[in-house]
Motif scaffolding. Sequence first.
Motif, short mmCIF file in Angstrom:
data_model
loop_
_atom_site.label_atom_id
_atom_site.label_comp_id
_atom_site.label_asym_id
_atom_site.label_seq_id
_atom_site.Cartn_x
_atom_site.Cartn_y
_atom_site.Cartn_z
N GLU A 134 0.82 -1.21 0.00
CA GLU A 134 0.00 0.00 0.00
C GLU A 134 0.85 1.26 0.00
O GLU A 134 0.45 2.28 -0.56
N HIS A 135 2.03 1.21 0.61
CA HIS A 135 2.91 2.38 0.64
C HIS A 135 3.41 2.76 -0.75
O HIS A 135 3.72 3.93 -0.99
N VAL A 136 3.51 1.81 -1.65
CA VAL A 136 4.01 2.12 -2.99
C VAL A 136 2.90 2.11 -4.04
O VAL A 136 3.15 2.39 -5.22
N LEU A 137 1.68 1.82 -3.65
CA LEU A 137 0.57 1.78 -4.59
C LEU A 137 0.36 3.13 -5.28
O LEU A 137 0.01 3.18 -6.46
N ALA A 138 0.63 4.21 -4.59
CA ALA A 138 0.46 5.54 -5.19
C ALA A 138 1.36 5.73 -6.41
O ALA A 138 0.98 6.41 -7.37
N ASN A 139 2.54 5.10 -6.41
CA ASN A 139 3.43 5.19 -7.57
C ASN A 139 2.76 4.60 -8.81
O ASN A 139 2.81 5.18 -9.89
N PHE A 140 2.14 3.46 -8.65
CA PHE A 140 1.44 2.82 -9.75
C PHE A 140 0.22 3.66 -10.15
O PHE A 140 -0.03 3.88 -11.34
N ARG A 195 -0.33 6.79 -9.98
CA ARG A 195 0.00 8.00 -10.73
C ARG A 195 0.11 7.71 -12.23
O ARG A 195 -0.28 8.52 -13.05
N LEU A 196 0.66 6.54 -12.56
CA LEU A 196 0.81 6.16 -13.97
C LEU A 196 -0.48 5.65 -14.58
O LEU A 196 -0.74 5.87 -15.76
N ARG A 197 -1.26 4.94 -13.79
CA ARG A 197 -2.48 4.30 -14.28
C ARG A 197 -3.61 4.49 -13.27
O ARG A 197 -3.99 3.54 -12.57
N PRO A 198 -4.16 5.70 -13.19
CA PRO A 198 -5.15 5.99 -12.14
C PRO A 198 -6.43 5.17 -12.23
O PRO A 198 -7.11 4.99 -11.22
N ASP A 199 -6.75 4.66 -13.41
CA ASP A 199 -8.00 3.89 -13.54
C ASP A 199 -7.82 2.39 -13.37
O ASP A 199 -8.79 1.64 -13.42
N ASP A 200 -6.58 1.92 -13.19
CA ASP A 200 -6.32 0.49 -13.08
C ASP A 200 -6.32 0.10 -11.60
O ASP A 200 -5.42 0.44 -10.85
N LYS A 201 -7.34 -0.60 -11.20
CA LYS A 201 -7.53 -0.97 -9.79
C LYS A 201 -7.01 -2.36 -9.47
O LYS A 201 -7.14 -2.82 -8.34
N ARG A 202 -6.40 -3.06 -10.43
CA ARG A 202 -5.96 -4.44 -10.19
C ARG A 202 -4.96 -4.57 -9.04
O ARG A 202 -5.12 -5.46 -8.19
N PRO A 203 -3.93 -3.71 -8.95
CA PRO A 203 -3.03 -3.86 -7.79
C PRO A 203 -3.74 -3.61 -6.45
O PRO A 203 -3.52 -4.33 -5.49
N ALA A 204 -4.59 -2.60 -6.40
CA ALA A 204 -5.33 -2.33 -5.15
C ALA A 204 -6.26 -3.50 -4.83
O ALA A 204 -6.39 -3.90 -3.66
N ASP A 205 -6.87 -4.08 -5.86
CA ASP A 205 -7.73 -5.25 -5.64
C ASP A 205 -6.92 -6.44 -5.13
O ASP A 205 -7.40 -7.22 -4.29
N ALA A 206 -5.69 -6.60 -5.62
CA ALA A 206 -4.84 -7.70 -5.16
C ALA A 206 -4.46 -7.52 -3.69
O ALA A 206 -4.43 -8.49 -2.93
#
Length: 169
Positions: free
Chosen positions: A111-117, A119-130
């Motif tokens: 979660e601490h690095v999720l913001a990095n992803f 920023r590049l792909r704001p509409d892609d929720k797959r990492p947050a879902d994982a």
Amino acid sequence: MTAPTLYKVLGPHAESINGGGAQWRKPHGKRPGTWMAAVRTPRCCTRGYHLVEPWSLAEWLRPDCTIWVAEGGGDRHTDGSGKTAFERARLLRRVYISDQDLRLFACDCAEHVLANFSRLRPDDKRPADAIAAARAFARGEIDAERLAAARSAAWEAAWEAAWSAWSAR
């Protein structure tokens, strides 16, 4: 300023798993383990007894590892990566962490690095879902099959982002 607590990650029988092959001496009761034999001129990644600071501990974890609070003595060498090679070291006490604790810790780190992803792909929720799936699995709310599907989707998202960044060079 107090010195940080240092840790040693070892195999299930207190054997080195990240190089060196040393058999560490375990503490007995409240007595720390005995000091390991001295190693002259310690250097990170080359020689000496390597201990890590809390912030870099996760990098060294392996399946079936054991985590120990340890102390180092004598000459030392630090490379800035969170580890220090000491001339001598000993184990003070074992740290017991459950599989659930480790999974939830990994989720916190992700979660601490999720913001990095994001920023590049704001509409892609797959990492947050994982991450959410990993938390649910740790709590026993979903099975391994659903966790694997979420993990696979997150890996796909990461590869797509990496490929996109590489292609844009």
